[in-house]
Design a protein around this motif. Structure first.
Motif, PDB file in Angstrom:
ATOM      1  N   ARG A 165       7.529  86.161  71.771  1.00 44.50           N
ATOM      2  CA  ARG A 165       6.799  87.322  71.258  1.00 44.50           C
ATOM      3  C   ARG A 165       5.300  87.072  71.117  1.00 44.50           C
ATOM      4  O   ARG A 165       4.560  87.952  70.727  1.00 44.50           O
ATOM      5  CB  ARG A 165       7.378  87.742  69.906  1.00 44.50           C
ATOM      6  N   VAL A 166       4.864  85.861  71.410  1.00 46.57           N
ATOM      7  CA  VAL A 166       3.440  85.542  71.319  1.00 46.57           C
ATOM      8  C   VAL A 166       2.679  86.356  72.360  1.00 46.57           C
ATOM      9  O   VAL A 166       3.096  86.472  73.501  1.00 46.57           O
ATOM     10  CB  VAL A 166       3.199  84.038  71.554  1.00 46.57           C
ATOM     11  N   ARG A 167       1.542  86.925  71.973  1.00 49.04           N
ATOM     12  CA  ARG A 167       0.721  87.707  72.902  1.00 49.04           C
ATOM     13  C   ARG A 167      -0.719  87.194  72.878  1.00 49.04           C
ATOM     14  O   ARG A 167      -1.174  86.652  71.903  1.00 49.04           O
ATOM     15  CB  ARG A 167       0.746  89.200  72.520  1.00 49.04           C
ATOM     16  N   ASP A 196      -3.974  77.544  73.055  1.00 44.04           N
ATOM     17  CA  ASP A 196      -3.079  77.756  71.923  1.00 44.04           C
ATOM     18  C   ASP A 196      -1.945  78.704  72.290  1.00 44.04           C
ATOM     19  O   ASP A 196      -0.787  78.466  71.953  1.00 44.04           O
ATOM     20  CB  ASP A 196      -3.872  78.310  70.739  1.00 44.04           C
ATOM     21  N   TYR A 197      -2.283  79.792  72.969  1.00 44.99           N
ATOM     22  CA  TYR A 197      -1.255  80.740  73.420  1.00 44.99           C
ATOM     23  C   TYR A 197      -0.239  80.041  74.316  1.00 44.99           C
ATOM     24  O   TYR A 197       0.976  80.190  74.150  1.00 44.99           O
ATOM     25  CB  TYR A 197      -1.905  81.900  74.179  1.00 44.99           C
ATOM     26  N   ILE A 198      -0.736  79.270  75.285  1.00 41.85           N
ATOM     27  CA  ILE A 198       0.151  78.609  76.246  1.00 41.85           C
ATOM     28  C   ILE A 198       1.053  77.597  75.552  1.00 41.85           C
ATOM     29  O   ILE A 198       2.250  77.499  75.846  1.00 41.85           O
ATOM     30  CB  ILE A 198      -0.680  77.947  77.356  1.00 41.85           C
ATOM     31  N   ALA A 199       0.510  76.867  74.598  1.00 48.39           N
ATOM     32  CA  ALA A 199       1.317  75.898  73.857  1.00 48.39           C
ATOM     33  C   ALA A 199       2.440  76.583  73.091  1.00 48.39           C
ATOM     34  O   ALA A 199       3.578  76.088  73.051  1.00 48.39           O
ATOM     35  CB  ALA A 199       0.422  75.113  72.898  1.00 48.39           C
ATOM     36  N   LYS A 200       2.153  77.726  72.493  1.00 51.12           N
ATOM     37  CA  LYS A 200       3.185  78.460  71.743  1.00 51.12           C
ATOM     38  C   LYS A 200       4.248  79.007  72.680  1.00 51.12           C
ATOM     39  O   LYS A 200       5.439  78.973  72.363  1.00 51.12           O
ATOM     40  CB  LYS A 200       2.538  79.583  70.938  1.00 51.12           C
ATOM     41  N   ARG A 201       3.842  79.526  73.833  1.00 51.08           N
ATOM     42  CA  ARG A 201       4.821  80.029  74.800  1.00 51.08           C
ATOM     43  C   ARG A 201       5.734  78.899  75.287  1.00 51.08           C
ATOM     44  O   ARG A 201       6.937  79.094  75.475  1.00 51.08           O
ATOM     45  CB  ARG A 201       4.096  80.662  75.975  1.00 51.08           C
ATOM     46  N   ALA A 202       5.159  77.734  75.489  1.00 49.46           N
ATOM     47  CA  ALA A 202       5.944  76.602  75.967  1.00 49.46           C
ATOM     48  C   ALA A 202       6.934  76.108  74.920  1.00 49.46           C
ATOM     49  O   ALA A 202       7.927  75.464  75.258  1.00 49.46           O
ATOM     50  CB  ALA A 202       5.012  75.467  76.385  1.00 49.46           C
ATOM     51  N   ARG A 203       6.667  76.425  73.664  1.00 47.40           N
ATOM     52  CA  ARG A 203       7.609  76.067  72.601  1.00 47.40           C
ATOM     53  C   ARG A 203       8.711  77.107  72.453  1.00 47.40           C
ATOM     54  O   ARG A 203       9.537  77.015  71.544  1.00 47.40           O
ATOM     55  CB  ARG A 203       6.864  75.901  71.270  1.00 47.40           C
ATOM     56  N   GLY A 204       8.692  78.114  73.323  1.00 44.58           N
ATOM     57  CA  GLY A 204       9.767  79.089  73.305  1.00 44.58           C
ATOM     58  C   GLY A 204       9.553  80.224  72.347  1.00 44.58           C
ATOM     59  O   GLY A 204      10.510  80.729  71.742  1.00 44.58           O
ATOM     60  N   HIS A 228      10.907  73.678  82.888  1.00 48.15           N
ATOM     61  CA  HIS A 228       9.540  73.388  82.463  1.00 48.15           C
ATOM     62  C   HIS A 228       8.753  74.690  82.435  1.00 48.15           C
ATOM     63  O   HIS A 228       8.983  75.585  83.243  1.00 48.15           O
ATOM     64  CB  HIS A 228       8.854  72.412  83.420  1.00 48.15           C
ATOM     65  N   HIS A 229       7.823  74.772  81.497  1.00 48.31           N
ATOM     66  CA  HIS A 229       6.930  75.924  81.421  1.00 48.31           C
ATOM     67  C   HIS A 229       5.630  75.570  82.131  1.00 48.31           C
ATOM     68  O   HIS A 229       5.002  74.553  81.846  1.00 48.31           O
ATOM     69  CB  HIS A 229       6.641  76.280  79.957  1.00 48.31           C
ATOM     70  N   TYR A 230       5.224  76.428  83.086  1.00 47.59           N
ATOM     71  CA  TYR A 230       3.984  76.221  83.830  1.00 47.59           C
ATOM     72  C   TYR A 230       3.039  77.382  83.566  1.00 47.59           C
ATOM     73  O   TYR A 230       3.456  78.539  83.513  1.00 47.59           O
ATOM     74  CB  TYR A 230       4.260  76.144  85.338  1.00 47.59           C
ATOM     75  N   ALA A 231       1.766  77.060  83.413  1.00 44.88           N
ATOM     76  CA  ALA A 231       0.738  78.091  83.263  1.00 44.88           C
ATOM     77  C   ALA A 231      -0.469  77.702  84.114  1.00 44.88           C
ATOM     78  O   ALA A 231      -0.946  76.570  84.048  1.00 44.88           O
ATOM     79  CB  ALA A 231       0.332  78.242  81.805  1.00 44.88           C
ATOM     80  N   ASP A 249       4.417  72.442  80.257  1.00 45.68           N
ATOM     81  CA  ASP A 249       5.067  72.402  78.947  1.00 45.68           C
ATOM     82  C   ASP A 249       4.052  72.484  77.806  1.00 45.68           C
ATOM     83  O   ASP A 249       4.152  71.778  76.790  1.00 45.68           O
ATOM     84  CB  ASP A 249       5.932  71.148  78.812  1.00 45.68           C
ATOM     85  N   GLY A 250       3.038  73.347  77.985  1.00 47.09           N
ATOM     86  CA  GLY A 250       2.072  73.620  76.940  1.00 47.09           C
ATOM     87  C   GLY A 250       0.925  72.640  76.846  1.00 47.09           C
ATOM     88  O   GLY A 250       0.051  72.792  75.993  1.00 47.09           O
TER      89      GLY A 250
END
Length: 195
Positions: free
Chosen positions: A193-195, A182-190, A109-112, A127-128
């Protein structure tokens, strides 16, 4: 990056969230990593923490410290487990926020965890998706403790490490700004390279 290799207690490398090349850290319930990085943010600062974590199913009913910079109630926990399987986060004995559901399922799971100082809010994403949010008066975050993975920083009080974690940790990033949903959602989708 930061020097993250001060003390490693028998941690092994395993296939990460994105395969063997990403190289996750694997903890067996008796291992930990103590880094040289001391996270600290003053009262006016925001920050964001993110990581991919897989909690082993044997952690149900346990209280593992996954990633933190604190010791016995003082400092900052980025991800800490509770006996009911939920994960929670808190900055320097401030407001605590936790996931709505148990995360002890053996899956990645992706956590932020985002602290927006001007807005005086804390947000926890799973998970985003925003899973919890709370108001929190901005104050200094961090008490001079080093960042630890897989256990609580016991030696500060002349105690051995405890609250060990079993599972995998991968792609840990700490930002000195409040990252957007938006950034977190993209990172959670794998999308690494998103910054």
């Amino acid at each position: 990056g930061h020097d993250v290799g001060q003390k490693v207690k028998s941690v092994t490398f395993a296939s990460g969230r994105f395969g063997a090349a990403s190289g996750a850290l694997r903890f067996d319930g008796a291992t930990y990593v103590e880094t040289n990085y001391v996270p600290s943010f003053d009262a006016s600062q925001s920050f964001s923490f993110e990581a991919w974590v897989r909690v082993d199913t044997s952690m149900q009913g346990q209280n593992p410290v996954i990633i933190s910079a604190h010791t016995y109630g003082d400092g900052m926990a980025f991800l800490h487990g509770s006996a009911d399987g939920r994960l929670f986060a808190f900055p320097n004995n401030g407001t605590t926020i936790s996931t709505k559901n148990s995360m002890v399922d053996g899956k990645w799971h992706h956590y932020a965890f985002v602290r927006d100082a001007p807005a005086a809010t804390l947000s926890l994403y799973v998970d985003g998706v925003l899973d919890a949010t709370a108001n929190s008066t901005p104050k200094k975050v961090g008490s001079g403790y080093k960042l630890w993975f897989g256990a609580i920083n016991g030696p500060v009080q002349n105690k051995p490490p405890t609250y060990f974690f079993k599972g995998d940790i991968d792609e840990v990033i700490i930002h000195s700004v409040a990252k957007s949903a938006d950034y977190i959602a993209k990172r959670a989708r794998g999308l690494p390279r998103v910054r």
